[in-house]
Design a protein around this motif. Structure first.
Motif, PDB file in Angstrom:
ATOM      1  N   ALA A 195       0.835  -1.210   0.000  1.00 44.73           N
ATOM      2  CA  ALA A 195       0.000   0.000   0.000  1.00 44.73           C
ATOM      3  C   ALA A 195       0.868   1.259   0.000  1.00 44.73           C
ATOM      4  CB  ALA A 195      -0.931  -0.020   1.212  1.00 44.73           C
ATOM      5  N   GLU A 196       2.030   1.175   0.630  1.00 43.74           N
ATOM      6  CA  GLU A 196       2.944   2.329   0.656  1.00 43.74           C
ATOM      7  C   GLU A 196       3.565   2.601  -0.704  1.00 43.74           C
ATOM      8  OE1 GLU A 196       4.972   2.521   4.978  1.00 43.74           O
ATOM      9  OE2 GLU A 196       6.366   2.267   3.314  1.00 43.74           O
TER      10      GLU A 196
ATOM     11  N   SER B 221       1.191   4.306  -6.370  1.00 46.70           N
ATOM     12  CA  SER B 221       1.034   5.767  -6.492  1.00 46.70           C
ATOM     13  C   SER B 221      -0.273   6.079  -7.220  1.00 46.70           C
ATOM     14  CB  SER B 221       2.228   6.378  -7.223  1.00 46.70           C
ATOM     15  OG  SER B 221       2.545   5.610  -8.364  1.00 46.70           O
TER      16      SER B 221
ATOM     17  N   THR C  98      -6.822  10.055  -7.691  1.00 43.72           N
ATOM     18  CA  THR C  98      -8.278  10.106  -7.558  1.00 43.72           C
ATOM     19  C   THR C  98      -8.857  10.434  -8.926  1.00 43.72           C
ATOM     20  OG1 THR C  98      -8.162  10.831  -5.256  1.00 43.72           O
ATOM     21  CG2 THR C  98     -10.181  11.387  -6.467  1.00 43.72           C
TER      22      THR C  98
ATOM     23  N   SER D 269     -12.568   6.154  -8.489  1.00 37.53           N
ATOM     24  CA  SER D 269     -12.212   5.918  -7.085  1.00 37.53           C
ATOM     25  C   SER D 269     -11.336   7.053  -6.559  1.00 37.53           C
ATOM     26  CB  SER D 269     -11.445   4.600  -6.981  1.00 37.53           C
ATOM     27  OG  SER D 269     -11.081   4.363  -5.650  1.00 37.53           O
ATOM     28  N   THR D 270     -11.193   7.045  -5.240  1.00 37.43           N
ATOM     29  CA  THR D 270     -10.229   7.982  -4.650  1.00 37.43           C
ATOM     30  C   THR D 270      -8.861   7.300  -4.551  1.00 37.43           C
ATOM     31  OG1 THR D 270     -10.673   7.199  -2.420  1.00 37.43           O
ATOM     32  CG2 THR D 270     -12.016   9.054  -3.212  1.00 37.43           C
ATOM     33  N   ALA D 271      -7.838   8.135  -4.467  1.00 34.40           N
ATOM     34  CA  ALA D 271      -6.488   7.600  -4.293  1.00 34.40           C
ATOM     35  C   ALA D 271      -6.409   6.809  -2.989  1.00 34.40           C
ATOM     36  CB  ALA D 271      -5.481   8.748  -4.294  1.00 34.40           C
ATOM     37  N   GLU D 272      -7.080   7.314  -1.932  1.00 33.27           N
ATOM     38  CA  GLU D 272      -7.015   6.648  -0.614  1.00 33.27           C
ATOM     39  C   GLU D 272      -7.600   5.244  -0.699  1.00 33.27           C
ATOM     40  OE1 GLU D 272      -8.178   9.683  -1.163  1.00 33.27           O
ATOM     41  OE2 GLU D 272      -6.648  10.877  -0.137  1.00 33.27           O
ATOM     42  N   TYR D 273      -8.755   5.116  -1.369  1.00 34.23           N
ATOM     43  CA  TYR D 273      -9.369   3.789  -1.466  1.00 34.23           C
ATOM     44  C   TYR D 273      -8.478   2.847  -2.281  1.00 34.23           C
ATOM     45  CZ  TYR D 273     -12.412  -0.093  -2.278  1.00 34.23           C
ATOM     46  OH  TYR D 273     -12.906  -1.366  -2.326  1.00 34.23           O
ATOM     47  N   ARG D 274      -7.921   3.378  -3.366  1.00 34.76           N
ATOM     48  CA  ARG D 274      -7.045   2.529  -4.205  1.00 34.76           C
ATOM     49  C   ARG D 274      -5.839   2.032  -3.408  1.00 34.76           C
ATOM     50  NH1 ARG D 274      -8.405   5.962  -9.212  1.00 34.76           N
ATOM     51  NH2 ARG D 274      -9.284   4.375 -10.575  1.00 34.76           N
ATOM     52  N   ARG D 275      -5.285   2.912  -2.574  1.00 31.47           N
ATOM     53  CA  ARG D 275      -4.122   2.509  -1.760  1.00 31.47           C
ATOM     54  C   ARG D 275      -4.537   1.411  -0.776  1.00 31.47           C
ATOM     55  NH1 ARG D 275       0.568   4.833  -1.356  1.00 31.47           N
ATOM     56  NH2 ARG D 275       0.005   6.884  -2.123  1.00 31.47           N
ATOM     57  N   HIS D 276      -5.663   1.625  -0.118  1.00 35.96           N
ATOM     58  CA  HIS D 276      -6.177   0.627   0.824  1.00 35.96           C
ATOM     59  C   HIS D 276      -6.422  -0.703   0.092  1.00 35.96           C
ATOM     60  CE1 HIS D 276      -8.647  -1.252   3.897  1.00 35.96           C
ATOM     61  NE2 HIS D 276      -9.578  -1.438   2.984  1.00 35.96           N
TER      62      HIS D 276
END
Ligand SMILES: Cc1cc2nc3c(=O)[nH]c(=O)nc-3n(C[C@H](O)[C@H](O)[C@H](O)COP(=O)(O)OP(=O)(O)OC[C@H]3O[C@@H](n4cnc5c(N)ncnc54)[C@H](O)[C@@H]3O)c2cc1C
Length: 265
Positions: A233-234, A237, A240, A244-251
């Motif tokens: 997840a880290e 890159s 959004t 989707s949002t960038a946060e959801y994609r990272r999660h």
């Protein structure tokens, strides 16, 4: 609009030599969307559907014209899993792996597998052939290294493919959906692990720190699996956008990484 319909690869190369700016048409499942809805008007087209040489799959060489419908029943587990998620049966019987590479969308479902196994892309023109590793070919979102006058002949897989390999994607629903995040993980019996993720970067993302960490664990504990997901997840890159949002994609990347690793274990 000029349309050339060659029946062999030599004919494709001659048509491209005569008109290097011609647009290549395989299954048309991306191109015709651009023509119908995106206002794209190619001056000339070279149609590839009649070229049997491009639609062959021999050993570790998959022709660019091999359709998802064939790949989903093929011998390569994670690539078949990815193929099964591409569009609908109609899209899979027309759409090809070469077209996925030609479009080079970050959401192309065939691409994480190619990145995870370090596959190469074979290109041809009247000047000869060249072979590029996946990360030399995919240069950015919807950008690749194809030059005018060149055609993608196919994909070359490495001689050895890990037996344990898994693909999964997350989207807004279960079928007929473009990936919000996708991932392919391969693991050798000895522990060496590679993971590539789609839709979370301009091109497929290899999470190399996470790979290094988990490859050193012959039988990872639950804590190591969790740490692997955290590192993946880290390393992505995402952006959004309307999907989707960038946060959801990272999660989602971390969740996919953990799930695929657990399946391989
Ligand atoms: C309803 C719908 C659902 C979809 N769902 C998915 C999905 O879930 N996952 C996914 O990954 N994709 C999906 N797609 C996109 C598309 O089906 C795939 O990207 C498919 O692999 C494209 O292959 P094609 O043969 O139809 O390409 P085409 O549309 O014929 O070509 C696409 C691009 O590649 C170029 N090209 C094609 N072949 C070559 C070649 N041999 N050499 C050089 N350039 C070439 C073309 O010039 C064009 O720029 C969907 C499309 C639709 C319409």
């Amino acid at each position: 609009m000029e349309i050339a319909r060659p029946t062999d690869l030599a004919g494709v190369l001659d048509a491209l030599d005569a008109d290097p700016a011609a647009t290549l048409l395989a299954g048309g499942t991306d191109l015709m969307v651009e023509v119908t809805y995106g206002g794209r008007r190619p001056a000339s087209v070279v149609a590839l559907r009649r070229v049997d040489e491009l639609a062959t799959w021999e050993g570790r060489t998959i022709g660019s014209g091999v359709t998802w419908a064939r790949i989903e029943h093929g011998p390569v587990r994670a690539l078949a899993q990815a193929a099964r998620t591409v569009g609908s049966p109609q899209i899979r019987s027309a759409g090809t792996i070469g077209g996925n590479l030609g479009t080079a969308s970050p959401a192309g479902d065939g691409l994480p597998f190619l990145a995870a196994v370090d596959a190469s892309v074979v290109l041809a023109s009247t000047a000869g052939r060249r072979t590029l590793r996946w990360d030399e070919f995919l240069t950015g979102p919807k950008q690749n290294a194809l030059q005018p006058g060149e055609v993608i002949v196919g994909v070359e897989l490495p001689e050895h493919l890990p037996e344990r390999q898994e693909f999964a994607k997350i989207g807004a629903r279960n079928a007929m959906v473009i990936s919000v995040a996708s991932a392919c993980l391969v693991r050798e019996a000895g522990g060496a692990t590679r993971i590539a993720l789609g839709s979370v970067g301009p091109t497929p993302v290899r999470a190399r720190r996470a790979e290094e960490m988990i490859s050193a664990e012959p039988s990872p504990s639950p804590a190591a699996v969790a740490e692997f997901g955290r590192l993946v997840a880290e390393e992505v890159s995402p952006i959004t956008d309307h999907r989707s949002t960038a946060e959801y994609r990272r999660h989602a990347s971390g969740v996919l990484a953990r799930r695929l690793l657990e399946r391989c274990l």
